[in-house]
Design a protein around this motif. Structure first.
Motif, PDB file in Angstrom:
ATOM      1  N   LYS A   1     -47.634 -40.618  58.562  1.00  0.00           N
ATOM      2  CA  LYS A   1     -46.902 -41.857  58.874  1.00  0.00           C
ATOM      3  C   LYS A   1     -46.523 -41.898  60.350  1.00  0.00           C
ATOM      4  O   LYS A   1     -46.661 -42.928  61.011  1.00  0.00           O
ATOM      5  CB  LYS A   1     -45.614 -41.915  58.048  1.00  0.00           C
ATOM      6  N   THR A   2     -46.039 -40.768  60.855  1.00  0.00           N
ATOM      7  CA  THR A   2     -45.657 -40.724  62.264  1.00  0.00           C
ATOM      8  C   THR A   2     -46.882 -40.979  63.130  1.00  0.00           C
ATOM      9  O   THR A   2     -46.814 -41.744  64.097  1.00  0.00           O
ATOM     10  CB  THR A   2     -45.022 -39.362  62.600  1.00  0.00           C
ATOM     11  N   GLY A   3     -47.987 -40.365  62.763  1.00  0.00           N
ATOM     12  CA  GLY A   3     -49.233 -40.585  63.493  1.00  0.00           C
ATOM     13  C   GLY A   3     -49.607 -42.064  63.511  1.00  0.00           C
ATOM     14  O   GLY A   3     -49.987 -42.613  64.543  1.00  0.00           O
ATOM     15  N   LEU A   4     -49.474 -42.700  62.363  1.00  0.00           N
ATOM     16  CA  LEU A   4     -49.795 -44.131  62.297  1.00  0.00           C
ATOM     17  C   LEU A   4     -48.846 -44.929  63.184  1.00  0.00           C
ATOM     18  O   LEU A   4     -49.239 -45.873  63.864  1.00  0.00           O
ATOM     19  CB  LEU A   4     -49.722 -44.618  60.844  1.00  0.00           C
ATOM     20  N   GLY A   5     -47.574 -44.513  63.198  1.00  0.00           N
ATOM     21  CA  GLY A   5     -46.577 -45.174  64.045  1.00  0.00           C
ATOM     22  C   GLY A   5     -46.874 -45.006  65.526  1.00  0.00           C
ATOM     23  O   GLY A   5     -46.439 -45.805  66.350  1.00  0.00           O
ATOM     24  N   LEU A   6     -47.627 -43.964  65.866  1.00  0.00           N
ATOM     25  CA  LEU A   6     -48.000 -43.727  67.266  1.00  0.00           C
ATOM     26  C   LEU A   6     -49.385 -44.297  67.555  1.00  0.00           C
ATOM     27  O   LEU A   6     -50.008 -43.937  68.552  1.00  0.00           O
ATOM     28  CB  LEU A   6     -47.995 -42.217  67.561  1.00  0.00           C
ATOM     29  N   ASN A   7     -49.854 -45.158  66.673  1.00  0.00           N
ATOM     30  CA  ASN A   7     -51.186 -45.774  66.830  1.00  0.00           C
ATOM     31  C   ASN A   7     -52.262 -44.730  67.011  1.00  0.00           C
ATOM     32  O   ASN A   7     -53.188 -44.896  67.809  1.00  0.00           O
ATOM     33  CB  ASN A   7     -51.208 -46.696  68.052  1.00  0.00           C
ATOM     34  N   ALA A   8     -52.123 -43.630  66.271  1.00  0.00           N
ATOM     35  CA  ALA A   8     -53.018 -42.497  66.509  1.00  0.00           C
ATOM     36  C   ALA A   8     -54.065 -42.357  65.417  1.00  0.00           C
ATOM     37  O   ALA A   8     -53.928 -42.884  64.325  1.00  0.00           O
ATOM     38  CB  ALA A   8     -52.206 -41.216  66.614  1.00  0.00           C
ATOM     39  N   LYS A   9     -55.092 -41.586  65.781  1.00  0.00           N
ATOM     40  CA  LYS A   9     -56.158 -41.292  64.846  1.00  0.00           C
ATOM     41  C   LYS A   9     -55.661 -40.221  63.864  1.00  0.00           C
ATOM     42  O   LYS A   9     -55.144 -39.194  64.280  1.00  0.00           O
ATOM     43  CB  LYS A   9     -57.351 -40.753  65.643  1.00  0.00           C
TER      44      LYS A   9
ATOM     45  N   VAL B   1     -48.132 -44.779  77.417  1.00  0.00           N
ATOM     46  CA  VAL B   1     -48.165 -43.323  77.494  1.00  0.00           C
ATOM     47  C   VAL B   1     -49.091 -42.805  76.409  1.00  0.00           C
ATOM     48  O   VAL B   1     -48.922 -43.109  75.232  1.00  0.00           O
ATOM     49  CB  VAL B   1     -46.751 -42.721  77.310  1.00  0.00           C
ATOM     50  N   GLY B   2     -50.090 -42.035  76.807  1.00  0.00           N
ATOM     51  CA  GLY B   2     -51.059 -41.507  75.840  1.00  0.00           C
ATOM     52  C   GLY B   2     -50.486 -40.351  75.036  1.00  0.00           C
ATOM     53  O   GLY B   2     -49.720 -39.537  75.547  1.00  0.00           O
ATOM     54  N   ILE B   3     -50.837 -40.317  73.761  1.00  0.00           N
ATOM     55  CA  ILE B   3     -50.494 -39.172  72.914  1.00  0.00           C
ATOM     56  C   ILE B   3     -51.766 -38.342  72.769  1.00  0.00           C
ATOM     57  O   ILE B   3     -52.823 -38.871  72.440  1.00  0.00           O
ATOM     58  CB  ILE B   3     -50.027 -39.648  71.514  1.00  0.00           C
ATOM     59  N   GLU B   4     -51.643 -37.060  73.040  1.00  0.00           N
ATOM     60  CA  GLU B   4     -52.792 -36.162  72.941  1.00  0.00           C
ATOM     61  C   GLU B   4     -53.046 -35.774  71.474  1.00  0.00           C
ATOM     62  O   GLU B   4     -54.162 -35.819  70.987  1.00  0.00           O
ATOM     63  CB  GLU B   4     -52.487 -34.915  73.777  1.00  0.00           C
ATOM     64  N   ARG B   5     -51.963 -35.424  70.783  1.00  0.00           N
ATOM     65  CA  ARG B   5     -52.088 -34.961  69.406  1.00  0.00           C
ATOM     66  C   ARG B   5     -50.718 -34.813  68.773  1.00  0.00           C
ATOM     67  O   ARG B   5     -49.696 -34.804  69.469  1.00  0.00           O
ATOM     68  CB  ARG B   5     -52.770 -33.586  69.379  1.00  0.00           C
ATOM     69  N   LEU B   6     -50.713 -34.729  67.458  1.00  0.00           N
ATOM     70  CA  LEU B   6     -49.489 -34.360  66.728  1.00  0.00           C
ATOM     71  C   LEU B   6     -49.916 -33.309  65.715  1.00  0.00           C
ATOM     72  O   LEU B   6     -50.895 -33.492  64.993  1.00  0.00           O
ATOM     73  CB  LEU B   6     -48.912 -35.582  66.021  1.00  0.00           C
ATOM     74  N   HIS B   7     -49.214 -32.189  65.701  1.00  0.00           N
ATOM     75  CA  HIS B   7     -49.528 -31.204  64.662  1.00  0.00           C
ATOM     76  C   HIS B   7     -48.281 -30.708  63.959  1.00  0.00           C
ATOM     77  O   HIS B   7     -47.168 -30.847  64.465  1.00  0.00           O
ATOM     78  CB  HIS B   7     -50.378 -30.062  65.221  1.00  0.00           C
ATOM     79  N   LEU B   8     -48.493 -30.159  62.777  1.00  0.00           N
ATOM     80  CA  LEU B   8     -47.386 -29.633  61.979  1.00  0.00           C
ATOM     81  C   LEU B   8     -47.234 -28.142  62.223  1.00  0.00           C
ATOM     82  O   LEU B   8     -48.216 -27.438  62.410  1.00  0.00           O
ATOM     83  CB  LEU B   8     -47.677 -29.860  60.492  1.00  0.00           C
TER      84      LEU B   8
ATOM     85  N   ILE C   1     -39.257 -44.951  66.831  1.00  0.00           N
ATOM     86  CA  ILE C   1     -40.387 -45.092  65.898  1.00  0.00           C
ATOM     87  C   ILE C   1     -40.170 -44.194  64.683  1.00  0.00           C
ATOM     88  O   ILE C   1     -40.330 -44.609  63.537  1.00  0.00           O
ATOM     89  CB  ILE C   1     -41.723 -44.740  66.607  1.00  0.00           C
ATOM     90  N   MET C   2     -39.758 -42.958  64.927  1.00  0.00           N
ATOM     91  CA  MET C   2     -39.598 -42.016  63.813  1.00  0.00           C
ATOM     92  C   MET C   2     -38.415 -42.395  62.929  1.00  0.00           C
ATOM     93  O   MET C   2     -38.437 -42.180  61.726  1.00  0.00           O
ATOM     94  CB  MET C   2     -39.465 -40.590  64.341  1.00  0.00           C
ATOM     95  N   ARG C   3     -37.383 -42.990  63.536  1.00  0.00           N
ATOM     96  CA  ARG C   3     -36.252 -43.432  62.708  1.00  0.00           C
ATOM     97  C   ARG C   3     -36.650 -44.626  61.842  1.00  0.00           C
ATOM     98  O   ARG C   3     -36.265 -44.716  60.688  1.00  0.00           O
ATOM     99  CB  ARG C   3     -35.056 -43.769  63.588  1.00  0.00           C
TER     100      ARG C   3
END
Lengths: 488, 486
Positions: free
Chosen positions: A75-83, A130-137, A189-191
């Motif tokens: 969900k957070t990834g989607l909120g960051l318009n990410a793949k 601002v570009g997001i490189e990645r999100l990981h757990l 966004i996360m809130r």
């Protein structure tokens, strides 16, 4: 506002420098249970009261992925318009520390769950992407306590194993204020998504800050330093400013920057070297053989996408078109989901322009003064709407409304009642107003003369005197009109 | 009834259920013998008294629906047992009493068996001779003129089954740790398909290879114990969802038409003539049973051992990081945290464990990862592909279990490479995650048992067991050691 120009360039002896910043934000996933165990995650509990056999790394214990945390990351990834990566993997990051029970942190190194995305910031000089490189757990570690005993350190494992999202930005940020806006935007966004409470005092949101500098106009990146684990926006901004100036000094001294990890000393407001690149840990990453790769079905991701709530950027556009707010007003209001809900409730039940004015003016000032969040607002949205309606229908003036508002802050009562009880109702009877005006003019003959001979500014004085006489309850428009007529 | 301890697990349970013998008699028979067999050093910890008490209670109320009712079973000291010391044969865990029971052992107790004690093994299951144990080496009931190793790592388990000190047991097999000691002691050892049995609660050595399995007197016992311990476990993400068959009921010795592969690459240098003869004997037996025996090729076999000795230590170096003196087990104090770590791990681990931690740390290090660990993972895939190809043509694969029979205590201890070579024939099945069994098939000239290994398709333990059962019935192996230690 858009005439403003970006101007964060630092001056050195030999010219101006641009500051390049990238952030690794660690956001704690809002979840009842930990990433690989069912222990609770409540903040501030009795030490070691939320520790399972897995969290304590007892022999033979195995991690089992918490599906909810995966969902939160997506969900957070989607909120960051990410793949969203349909294939991701958990790796072990190996190092020894007393509060790391397994001797390794389970993280995602090679194959993160979320890939590239972007965040839009509203800056005074326009929007900034601002570009997001990645999100990981990854798992959080426990907490070492060195101040409990003269000879021993204690370890609290309550935090051990709690799910974190590491959100890595591209080196797209250029100033402390952009960093501040970026963090606020991420948090917002996360809130909205309910995936991280963004509570920086409790450590739910903290960041490693990468800083480098280069001569203004240069295209090449300089050598960066990483400032570890900074836990407030203010500290991030101070740390960046200090670090950038330090680097400029080093460069202008003819030396070069060592790529290193630094710590920010919040008391001295300076960064200090923690370890150099040579001393950097070799984490010996390898795929965790206790966990299978994570494979996500396209339909699963699509369903999560469908159920996403309205996000800040969408809400902003809606507020602009639905309530005719300025871009600035809308961005202030949407930055906090609770604020925007409050606003919408007031606006829908009164006047949307006045709602914005009162919310961003008096209410914000009050909240600021009392150090409260909108959720703790002493004035309910319902009563604020009623008060605005009293202004609109002429029952009270804007000025009186301030008095009413002050009363409402003391006790969240119906503004109608306050007006009634305190006798604050506006006088709009022209005869009564005229009577008072005559009285004021006759006792200030000299000033009337001065006014008539050209001292226009005295008009305000008369208005003030009339208002004073009427204990502030005179209808300001009528006072103006009648006064003007009398002084012709 | 005399010599109850010589009965198989299935016979014991049958006789208990038919009230021919009591649970107490059975337990007492094993306890008495175990007490007299301390010289073999199989037990690290015993729970004889608790087992006797439980067996008396069981005699009061017979539960005939339980598959292992009344069976006294000791287990390898790698399985965490609630309230009973679990050490992995390491000083590091001396005195450690888990508050939990491993999934595999829970399943055994749920079927009415009683814990008899914890069996010696190589430290953290790292070894092929049981000589790396902190609690001393185990002695094989088979004797040449010298005392012999029982193999390892499940050496205490193998000796205990062979010498009748437990009705059956469970071991763990990472590179041959069930099959090689079974071969050295004339017993049956089965390593199930990776994922067949839960790893939860087993002290981890190498997570992608570790698998628990039965060690028994015969194939039928093996089938029974497997159907008890197998099955999916939510607490182990790598455990498989596959249905568990009633292996012991399905067991049949008619294997006519079964296609058996003989991998030519397993005729390695240094393999003894006697072993090759035994292998040939196995082929003849299978042919006489109506099987179709054909030569196959597993071309990457020669890379299996080096691949194993990269992957297993790599995982071990990380798995053993938790033994740091901070929360449980052994701690040696130091002036600061780092020194405490150094002292604890220097004194708490033995040489072989340290050797493997060092190798594992090295192969995962930056700059070496690609050349070692990553390369090894690729080779592992090729080895798996070899088997996949072979199993298009055959149903099982027959090989010897070990390149030699049991060797003397101390013979290989200073030569790690010679020691590691013991696993050369067993390691490929671990790398490929395949089920494999070792069954006793004859004796060498020194009257020491030799084993044959059957490797099967993933989750096809039934065919492996049937095949083993048929060979067992034809060969009719009988143990022939004397109780020289009593």
């Amino acid at each position: 506002m858009s005439e403003k120009q970006f101007d964060y360039y630092l001056k050195g002896e030999k010219g101006e420098y641009e500051v390049i910043i990238g952030l690794e934000v660690h956001a704690q996933v809002s979840s009842e249970a930990k990433l690989f165990s069912s222990s609770a995650t409540k903040f501030g509990s009795e030490p070691n009261s939320q520790v399972s056999l897995v969290d304590a790394a007892m022999p033979g214990m195995l991690p089992v992925i918490n599906k909810f945390c995966i969902e939160q990351a997506i969900k957070t990834g989607l909120g960051l318009n990410a793949k969203i990566n349909s294939f991701s993997k958990f790796d072990r990051k190996n190092y020894f520390y007393a509060d790391l029970p397994q001797g390794y942190q389970i993280s995602q190194f090679k194959h993160p769950i979320v890939g590239e995305g972007k965040v839009i910031l509203d800056m005074p000089y326009g929007t900034k992407e601002v570009g997001i490189e990645r999100l990981h757990l990854e798992q959080d570690a426990g907490k070492s306590m060195h101040d409990q005993d003269p000879n021993n350190s204690f370890v609290d494992l309550n935090r051990s194993g709690i799910a974190l999202m590491e959100i890595v930005s591209k080196p797209d940020l250029r100033s402390p204020s952009e960093v501040g806006e970026y963090i606020k935007k991420l948090r917002s966004i996360m809130r909205y998504l309910n995936t991280c409470d963004g509570n920086m005092e409790q450590g739910s949101l903290r960041a490693d800050v990468n800083v480098s500098v280069r001569k203004k106009g240069s295209k090449e990146f300089g050598t960066r330093c990483e400032i570890k684990n900074v836990n407030s926006i203010k500290f991030m901004q101070q740390a960046i400013d200090f670090e950038a100036r330090r680097q400029i000094e080093v460069i202008e001294d003819g030396k070069s920057i060592d790529q290193e990890t630094r710590l920010f000393d919040t008391k001295k407001q300076e960064t200090r070297s923690m370890r150099s690149k040579e001393d950097a840990h070799d984490y010996r990453y390898f795929p965790d053989p206790d966990l299978l790769p994570l494979q996500l079905e396209e339909s699963y991701i699509e369903n999560l996408k469908k159920d996403l709530p309205e996000l800040p950027d969408q809400k902003k556009q809606r507020l602009i078109s639905e309530f005719k707010l300025s871009s600035y007003e809308a961005s202030v209001i949407i930055s906090d989901q609770a604020v925007s809900s409050y606003y919408e409730e007031v606006a829908k039940n009164s006047d949307y322009k006045l709602a914005a004015t009162w919310l961003m003016g008096e209410l914000f000032a009050t909240l600021n003064k009392e150090g409260k969040e909108i959720s703790q607002s002493p004035v309910s949205a319902k009563n604020l709407a009623k008060m605005i309606n009293l202004i609109k229908d002429g029952t009270i003036s804007g000025k009186i409304a301030k008095t009413v508002f002050e009363e409402m802050v003391k006790q969240d009562a119906d503004p109608g009642k306050i007006v009634e009880e305190k006798g604050l109702k506006q006088t709009s009877d022209p005869k009564e107003i005229e009577k008072i005006i005559d009285k004021i003019l006759s006792s200030n003959q000299d000033k009337v003369e001065q006014y008539k001979s050209g001292k226009d500014k005295l008009f305000g004085f008369f208005v003030g005197q009339v208002m004073k006489e009427m204990k502030g309850k005179g209808n300001p428009g009528m006072i103006n009109d009648i006064l003007k007529n009398k002084l012709k | 009834m005399s010599e109850i301890y010589k009965l198989t697990l299935c016979q014991i349970i049958e006789k208990i259920k038919s009230k021919e013998i009591s649970c107490e008699e059975v337990t007492k028979s094993f306890v008495d013998r175990a007490v007299k067999s301390k010289k073999l050093n199989c037990y690290i910890e015993n729970t004889f008294d608790q087992a006797l008490t439980k067996s008396k209670d069981q005699d009061k109320k017979l539960e005939s629906d339980k598959k292992l009712f009344g069976a006294p079973i000791a287990v390898k000291d790698l399985f965490c047992t609630k309230g009973v010391q679990t050490t992995a044969s390491s000083k590091m865990l001396e005195g450690f009493k888990p508050e939990y029971e491993s999934t595999v052992t829970s399943k055994i107790w749920n079927e009415g068996a009683n814990l008899l004690g914890k069996l010696n093994c190589d430290e953290y299951a790292m070894g092929s001779s049981n000589e790396t144990s902190h609690f001393g080496n185990v002695i094989n009931p088979y004797k040449n003129n010298k005392d012999l190793v029982p193999g390892g790592s499940s050496g205490g388990s193998a000796s205990a089954v062979a010498a009748y000190l437990t009705s059956a047991t469970v071991g763990t097999d990472t590179g041959g740790s069930i099959r090689q000691p079974a071969s050295f002691t004339g017993t049956v050892g089965l390593k199930p398909t990776y994922g067949r049995c839960s790893r939860w609660g087993i002290v981890a050595f190498a997570s992608s290879l570790d698998q628990a399995g039965p060690m028994t007197k015969d194939v039928k016992d093996s089938a029974l114990l497997l159907e008890v311990i197998a099955g999916h476990d939510n607490k182990d993400s790598t455990s498989a969802q596959n249905k568990v068959e009633p292996f012991s009921q399905n067991l049949k010795k008619d294997i006519k038409g079964l296609k058996i592969g003989i991998p030519k690459e397993y005729k390695i240098d240094g393999i003894s003539k006697e072993i090759l003869n035994l292998w040939e004997k196995g082929v003849e037996v299978l042919k006489s049973l109506g099987c179709e025996v054909k030569e196959i090729s597993l071309p990457h076999t020669k890379y299996a051992l080096p691949t194993y000795y990269i992957i297993a230590p790599a995982e071990a170096s990380s798995n053993l990081a938790r033994y740091d003196g901070v929360r449980y087990g052994f701690r040696a104090e130091g002036k600061d945290l780092i020194e405490m770590y150094e002292n604890t791990r220097s004194l708490g681990f033995g040489d072989e464990v340290k050797r493997r931690i060092l190798i594992g740390t090295y192969v995962l290090s930056s700059g070496y990862y690609d050349a070692y660990y990553l390369k090894a993972q690729k080779v592992r895939r090729l080895i798996k592909n070899d088997f996949d190809e072979a199993f298009k043509k055959v149903d099982t694969i027959l090989t010897p279990t070990t390149p030699s029979s049991a060797f003397a205590i101390g013979e290989n201890i200073d030569d790690p490479i010679a020691m590691y070579l013991n696993d050369v024939l067993t390691v490929p099945a671990n790398l490929a995650g395949l089920p494999a069994i070792s069954i006793p098939a004859g004796y060498d000239q020194n009257n020491l048992p030799l084993g044959l290994q059957l490797i099967g398709k993933p989750f096809d333990e039934q065919t492996v067991l049937n095949n083993a059962f048929a060979i067992e019935q034809s060969i009719n192996f009988n143990s022939n050691f004397k109780d020289w230690w009593m």
